[in-house]
Design an enzyme around this catalytic site. Sequence first.
Site, short mmCIF file in Angstrom:
data_model
loop_
_atom_site.label_atom_id
_atom_site.label_comp_id
_atom_site.label_asym_id
_atom_site.label_seq_id
_atom_site.Cartn_x
_atom_site.Cartn_y
_atom_site.Cartn_z
CG ASN A 9 5.17 -105.25 35.34
OD1 ASN A 9 5.35 -106.63 35.22
ND2 ASN A 9 5.82 -104.65 36.43
CD1 TRP A 10 0.77 -108.21 31.17
CD2 TRP A 10 0.53 -110.35 30.66
NE1 TRP A 10 0.13 -108.27 30.08
CE2 TRP A 10 0.16 -109.74 29.65
CE3 TRP A 10 0.85 -111.69 30.73
CZ2 TRP A 10 -0.17 -110.26 28.45
CZ3 TRP A 10 0.40 -112.46 29.55
CH2 TRP A 10 -0.19 -111.76 28.47
CE LYS A 11 3.76 -105.02 39.05
NZ LYS A 11 3.54 -104.21 40.28
CG HIS A 98 9.08 -103.51 39.08
ND1 HIS A 98 8.74 -103.57 40.33
CD2 HIS A 98 8.17 -102.89 38.44
CE1 HIS A 98 7.39 -103.17 40.43
NE2 HIS A 98 7.03 -102.70 39.43
CD GLU A 100 6.09 -105.69 42.08
OE1 GLU A 100 5.95 -106.30 41.23
OE2 GLU A 100 5.24 -104.69 42.41
CD GLU A 170 6.68 -98.75 37.93
OE1 GLU A 170 5.48 -98.69 37.48
OE2 GLU A 170 7.49 -99.68 38.32
N GLY A 176 0.36 -100.52 43.42
CA GLY A 176 -0.48 -101.50 43.69
C GLY A 176 -1.30 -101.14 44.73
CB SER A 216 -2.29 -96.75 41.66
OG SER A 216 -2.09 -97.91 42.66
N GLY A 237 0.68 -101.92 36.01
CA GLY A 237 0.49 -103.39 36.34
C GLY A 237 -0.88 -103.65 36.61
N GLY A 238 -1.61 -103.42 37.69
CA GLY A 238 -2.80 -104.27 37.88
C GLY A 238 -3.93 -104.02 36.58
P1 PGA Z 1 0.18 -101.03 39.45
O1 PGA Z 1 1.94 -101.45 39.22
O2 PGA Z 1 0.04 -100.31 38.22
O3 PGA Z 1 -0.38 -102.21 39.75
O4 PGA Z 1 0.32 -100.18 40.76
C1 PGA Z 1 2.60 -100.62 38.29
C2 PGA Z 1 4.11 -101.42 38.22
O5 PGA Z 1 4.56 -101.76 39.33
O6 PGA Z 1 4.60 -101.38 37.13
#
Ligand code: PGA
Length: 253
Positions: A9-11, A98, A100, A170, A176, A216, A237-238
């Site tokens: 997930n590049w966001k 998600h 967010e 999640e 993050g 993470s 994500g990251g």
């Molecule tokens: P993260 O994000 O790996 O940066 O913690 C995961 C996500 O939000 O899908």
Amino acid sequence: MRKKIVAGNWKMNLTQTEGQKLTSEIVNMIKDESTQDVTVVLNPPFVHLQAVKKLIEGVNNIYLGAQNCSDKASGAYTGEISASMLASFGVSYVIIGHSERREYFGETNSMLTDKVKLALENGLTPIFCCGEPLDIRENGTHAAYVTNQLSESLFGLEEQDIKRLVIAYEPIWAIGTGKTASSDQAQEMHATIREHLASKYGKEIAENMSILYGGSCKPDNAKDIFSKPDVDGGLIGGASLKSRDFTDIVTSF
Ligand code: PGA
């Protein structure tokens, strides 16, 4: 046999050039390394979809995903992107709900039902996200919180529809933050989620649904987390923004 899936997930990250560079690197690494039994999904921002689609062509275990779709089918909704548009671009997966999106864009459990239905009607596989915030984890009601998210958004679906979903657990406190859930905490919640799905749809359907962990997840913890019996992969994500890290997670099973 459940599918093993690692989804990036590049966001809201990367310019066009950066996105193409990352995709090319991942494609080359995935082709070279023994990852055939893992389904890899790249979920770039919408504007990258066409370029990423071209770059992954011919690699049979990499799929195109989106990070969101509208809860409306079409019409006067400026700035929105519909499930049917995504399908017409060759998108296979779509992340729905998600944390967010829930937190910053006010997405409710019932709105997510509409998104899931539209995604399914258009042949997309929803990656449905659930997970608790820190205060809920700390007061010990996380299992009830997460199972309620699933019941409210998904339990109106028919059997033939629910089984097409991928679930991503999640915990919000791990996203993050560099603070990952332990593999035992992940396993406990994944088993709870699977039991909850089984209570409504039966054991066979629940046993065949992939449940991904997100929060993470990195090359140095993926092996431990993915070794748990109810963890079928990750939503990353990251670490999905670095080709070596992402590929190392893909090869962690
Ligand atoms: P993260 O994000 O790996 O940066 O913690 C995961 C996500 O939000 O899908």
